[in-house]
Motif scaffolding. Structure first.
Motif, PDB file in Angstrom:
ATOM      1  N   ASN A 161      -1.565   0.692  -5.873  1.00 42.00           N
ATOM      2  CA  ASN A 161      -0.382  -0.027  -4.745  1.00 42.00           C
ATOM      3  C   ASN A 161       1.146   0.181  -5.525  1.00 42.00           C
ATOM      4  O   ASN A 161       1.706  -0.788  -6.557  1.00 42.00           O
ATOM      5  N   VAL A 162       2.153   0.134  -5.108  1.00 39.39           N
ATOM      6  CA  VAL A 162       3.367   0.113  -5.263  1.00 39.39           C
ATOM      7  C   VAL A 162       3.898  -1.411  -5.127  1.00 39.39           C
ATOM      8  O   VAL A 162       3.685  -2.209  -4.883  1.00 39.39           O
ATOM      9  N   ARG A 163       4.450  -1.392  -6.650  1.00 37.44           N
ATOM     10  CA  ARG A 163       4.888  -3.012  -7.182  1.00 37.44           C
ATOM     11  C   ARG A 163       6.330  -2.796  -6.661  1.00 37.44           C
ATOM     12  O   ARG A 163       7.052  -2.048  -7.471  1.00 37.44           O
ATOM     13  N   LEU A 164       6.620  -3.972  -5.462  1.00 35.42           N
ATOM     14  CA  LEU A 164       7.932  -3.327  -5.157  1.00 35.42           C
ATOM     15  C   LEU A 164       9.061  -4.375  -5.468  1.00 35.42           C
ATOM     16  O   LEU A 164       8.845  -5.528  -4.099  1.00 35.42           O
ATOM     17  N   SER A 165      10.255  -4.574  -5.467  1.00 32.46           N
ATOM     18  CA  SER A 165      10.614  -5.930  -5.916  1.00 32.46           C
ATOM     19  C   SER A 165      12.240  -6.195  -5.067  1.00 32.46           C
ATOM     20  O   SER A 165      12.780  -4.604  -4.418  1.00 32.46           O
ATOM     21  N   PRO A 211       0.606  -1.170   0.068  1.00 32.33           N
ATOM     22  CA  PRO A 211       0.178   0.668   0.162  1.00 32.33           C
ATOM     23  C   PRO A 211       1.420   1.430   0.164  1.00 32.33           C
ATOM     24  O   PRO A 211       1.709   1.361   0.812  1.00 32.33           O
ATOM     25  N   ARG A 212       0.747   1.906  -0.772  1.00 33.81           N
ATOM     26  CA  ARG A 212       1.837   3.284  -0.758  1.00 33.81           C
ATOM     27  C   ARG A 212       1.671   3.960  -0.047  1.00 33.81           C
ATOM     28  O   ARG A 212       2.694   4.784   0.317  1.00 33.81           O
ATOM     29  N   GLU A 213       1.070   4.415   1.454  1.00 27.15           N
ATOM     30  CA  GLU A 213       0.775   5.168   1.437  1.00 27.15           C
ATOM     31  C   GLU A 213       1.347   4.592   2.858  1.00 27.15           C
ATOM     32  O   GLU A 213       1.817   5.202   4.298  1.00 27.15           O
ATOM     33  N   GLN A 214       2.085   3.399   3.294  1.00 18.95           N
ATOM     34  CA  GLN A 214       3.058   2.777   3.924  1.00 18.95           C
ATOM     35  C   GLN A 214       4.036   2.908   3.715  1.00 18.95           C
ATOM     36  O   GLN A 214       5.384   2.584   4.566  1.00 18.95           O
ATOM     37  N   ILE A 215       4.600   3.347   2.295  1.00 20.48           N
ATOM     38  CA  ILE A 215       6.457   3.463   2.021  1.00 20.48           C
ATOM     39  C   ILE A 215       6.142   4.753   1.256  1.00 20.48           C
ATOM     40  O   ILE A 215       7.536   6.178   1.747  1.00 20.48           O
TER      41      ILE A 215
END
Length: 298
Positions: A73-77, A44-48
């Motif tokens: 939401n951010v797709r974070l690798s 969730p983008r608000e978390q990062i």
């Protein structure tokens, strides 16, 4: 600088299943870079990156689509980058590991994928560089074997920034990783403390990129007339190329400094042939910065 309280975990994180996907690889002159994935998650983008707006995302579609899901939401690798320069094999960042507590746990099969990428044995790794000492960049520095934390790469020298380790030791071990991922290597005499501008080989060096942490470094590769930069946590999403003011405020030491560092890198490497390899970018992970031409990165 930074924040007094940091999140200990991500809520509502989902993971993509990508095991078995072939590693991505790039050639920079005589140097090769290979991406080995630990996990790819939707955060969730608000978390990062809480300052990202719907308008900013919408304004950069369609090229930004690989890096955000349908809900924004951010797709974070989380991946390691294997850099082969001459006879030297370097692993840049060792991802998450499976130790509790961690905001996200790594994939136990990651070590097998990494071993294949370095010629079938972790003994083939000569250098492990940690761009900074956060949990998701040091997690596989060690493994728990026979009740002890032992080096994952037994023949390697582990490079920690002198300034970064001093900051870490000064009460900034946010996720209690010192006992498992840092101290065992120091005790074993496997750590070399380096300046933020340090030559690993004639073709590979660190460059100072402070802000996310005081001693954060990125990696510059210069070989055969070609160049590449491995970002570390200077960038978390390519959207920050168009909006460098967007910062991972829950995790940054100094958000204003990290934004200034992004602007400096954009000015230095934008509209050039330098390949930018994002340490947290989902596939395709790497490209070139082009001004005013959305979707034209290669």
């Amino acid at each position: 600088m930074g924040t007094a309280e940091r999140p200990s975990s991500f809520a509502d994180v989902t993971a993509d299943t990508t095991e078995g996907a072939p590693p991505l690889s790039w050639t920079i002159g005589d140097v090769t870079i290979t991406r080995v994935e630990d996990r790819l998650v939707h955060v969730p983008r608000e978390q990062i990156l809480p300052d990202i707006t719907d308008e900013q995302i919408a304004g950069q579609r369609p090229w930004i689509d690989p890096y955000f899901d349908d809900e924004g939401n951010v797709r974070l690798s989380f991946h390691a980058l294997v850099v082969e320069s001459g006879d030297t094999t370097i692993v840049v960042d060792t991802c998450m590991g499976t130790i509790e507590p961690r905001p996200v746990r790594g994939d136990p099969s990651f070590v097998d994928r990494l071993s294949k990428a370095v010629g079938g044995s972790l003994d083939n790794v000569d250098v492990v560089l940690c761009t900074h000492l956060h949990w998701d960049h040091v997690g596989w520095n060690t493994m728990h074997v026979g009740g002890e934390w032992v080096p994952t790469f037994p023949r390697a020298r582990y490079l920690f920034g002198q300034r970064e380790l001093s900051f870490f030791d000064d009460g900034n071990d946010v996720h209690d990783i010192g006992e498992t991922s840092v101290a065992p290597l120091l005790a074993a005499g496997l750590v070399d403390l380096i300046a933020t501008d340090h030559a690993i080989t004639d073709e590979v060096r660190t460059i100072p990129t402070p802000g996310h942490t005081p001693g954060h470094v990125s990696v510059l590769i210069d070989s055969g007339g070609a160049t590449a930069v491995i970002t570390g946590d200077t960038f978390h999403t390519p959207l920050q190329f168009t909006h460098p003011e967007i910062a991972p405020t829950p995790f940054d030491w100094d958000t204003a400094m990290s934004s200034d560092t992004r602007r400096h890198l954009i000015d230095r490497y934008g509209d050039s042939d330098t390949l930018v390899v994002g340490t947290h970018f989902a596939p395709p992970t790497a490209g070139r910065i082009r001004s005013g031409r959305p979707g034209q990165a290669t």
